[in-house]
Scaffold this motif. Structure first.
Motif, short mmCIF file in Angstrom:
data_model
loop_
_atom_site.label_atom_id
_atom_site.label_comp_id
_atom_site.label_asym_id
_atom_site.label_seq_id
_atom_site.Cartn_x
_atom_site.Cartn_y
_atom_site.Cartn_z
N LEU A 107 -59.46 -15.30 12.64
CA LEU A 107 -60.76 -15.33 13.30
C LEU A 107 -60.96 -16.60 14.12
CD1 LEU A 107 -63.08 -13.97 10.46
CD2 LEU A 107 -62.29 -12.76 12.48
N SER A 170 -67.22 -5.36 18.88
CA SER A 170 -68.01 -6.40 18.26
C SER A 170 -69.17 -6.77 19.16
CB SER A 170 -67.14 -7.64 17.99
OG SER A 170 -66.00 -7.30 17.22
N LYS A 189 -65.44 -6.13 9.56
CA LYS A 189 -64.36 -6.60 8.68
C LYS A 189 -63.04 -5.94 9.08
CE LYS A 189 -66.74 -9.24 5.90
NZ LYS A 189 -66.89 -8.90 4.48
N PHE A 195 -59.40 -14.32 7.64
CA PHE A 195 -60.69 -15.01 7.64
C PHE A 195 -60.47 -16.52 7.50
CE2 PHE A 195 -64.34 -16.91 5.59
CZ PHE A 195 -65.40 -16.41 6.34
N ASP A 197 -62.98 -20.05 7.41
CA ASP A 197 -64.39 -20.44 7.39
C ASP A 197 -64.70 -21.57 8.36
OD1 ASP A 197 -62.96 -22.29 5.99
OD2 ASP A 197 -64.39 -22.48 4.34
N SER A 208 -67.28 -19.60 10.17
CA SER A 208 -67.37 -18.17 9.91
C SER A 208 -68.08 -17.93 8.59
CB SER A 208 -65.97 -17.53 9.87
OG SER A 208 -65.25 -17.81 11.05
N ALA A 210 -68.94 -14.71 5.87
CA ALA A 210 -68.58 -13.33 5.53
C ALA A 210 -69.75 -12.64 4.85
CB ALA A 210 -67.35 -13.32 4.64
N ASN A 215 -68.39 -10.05 9.63
CA ASN A 215 -68.24 -11.50 9.70
C ASN A 215 -69.09 -12.03 10.84
OD1 ASN A 215 -66.22 -11.80 7.62
ND2 ASN A 215 -64.75 -10.89 9.04
N ILE A 217 -69.58 -15.31 13.20
CA ILE A 217 -68.84 -16.50 13.63
C ILE A 217 -69.66 -17.26 14.66
CG2 ILE A 217 -66.66 -17.35 14.58
CD1 ILE A 217 -65.55 -14.48 13.91
N GLN A 230 -75.66 -21.32 11.33
CA GLN A 230 -75.30 -20.32 10.33
C GLN A 230 -76.46 -20.07 9.37
OE1 GLN A 230 -73.15 -18.19 10.13
NE2 GLN A 230 -71.10 -18.83 10.71
N SER A 234 -78.18 -16.45 8.87
CA SER A 234 -78.23 -15.84 7.55
C SER A 234 -79.65 -15.44 7.17
CB SER A 234 -77.65 -16.81 6.51
OG SER A 234 -77.73 -16.27 5.22
#
Length: 241
Positions: A107, A170, A189, A195, A197, A208, A210, A215, A217, A230, A234
């Motif tokens: 990734l 994507s 996925k 993967f 991070d 990244s 998950a 995922n 990014i 991030q 989230s």
């Protein structure tokens, strides 16, 4: 002129006006079809060789070997040139539809290559970000494809559209950051894509996260706090499944 001689002659020069070749062609309809097919292939080869190569890191890495091979075969017979051009055509189709997928298997590397591939376009967009903002409703119409939706805007969204990421459909989002665009990828996925991070190079770094559905990014320059990006992603993305 027998069939073998005819084929050698027409492969060497599909547009030849040699009298003996033309006479042999008139004697058999299948030879006329061979000559017609080779002429079409010759035109396709010329068109393929006229396609400009984008001046960016990703395509340079992918096409470098193909272009070098083409330069070597340019001095050889037309048959060899046709074979090399066929490789170039396949390479061009591969780039258009898979966007350099085979060059990267994780990734992080793929994300960096993708950002560099379109960096100039989004740098121009960023200069006029106020007039190019994407609405939350428009964003969520695309997020629905990935069984998710944003509850709130995260900043100045200057681009939101589907892209090919490792051969997968994507979503590519571009926000106006502090000094340069911040790229966000919503990627399904895939076991074939390793993967990672955290990743970086001399100019950009990324993180990244998950989730069960995909995922997420984030890629930005050194001035951006990717942890904050991030965290906002989230907290503002609801997954429906």
């Amino acid at each position: 002129m027998d069939d073998l001689q005819f084929r050698r002659a027409i492969y060497s020069d599909p547009k030849s006006q040699d009298e003996e070749l033309l006479a042999a062609m008139d004697k058999a309809p299948n030879r006329q079809k061979i000559a017609h097919d080779m002429s079409l292939l010759d035109e396709k080869i010329k068109q393929a060789l006229q396609v400009p190569v984008p001046d960016d890191l990703c395509n340079k890495l992918i096409l470098r070997q193909t272009l070098a091979t083409h330069q070597q075969h340019k001095r050889k017979k037309r048959l060899h040139l046709a074979m090399a051009a066929s490789v170039a055509i396949l390479g061009a189709l591969f780039i258009n539809y898979l966007q350099f997928n085979s060059a990267y298997n994780n990734l992080g590397d793929y994300s960096l290559a993708h950002v560099y591939h379109e960096a100039e376009h989004f740098a121009d967009n960023g200069a006029n970000a106020n007039s190019r903002l994407i609405s939350l409703a428009s964003l969520n119409s695309k997020m629905a494809t990935f069984n998710g939706n944003f509850t709130d805007v995260l900043g100045k969204l200057i681009f939101a559209d589907y892209c090919r990421f490792g051969g997968m459909k994507s979503l590519h989002l571009v926000y106006q950051g502090k000094t340069s665009p911040v790229n966000v990828f919503i990627v399904p996925k895939d076991d074939q894509m390793t993967f990672i991070d955290k990743f970086s190079d001399q100019h950009l770094f990324g993180e990244s996260a998950a989730f069960n559905q995909a995922n997420v990014i984030v890629v930005g320059d050194k001035s951006e706090s990717l942890n904050q990006w991030q965290d906002k992603l989230s907290k503002n993305i609801n997954w429906t499944i």
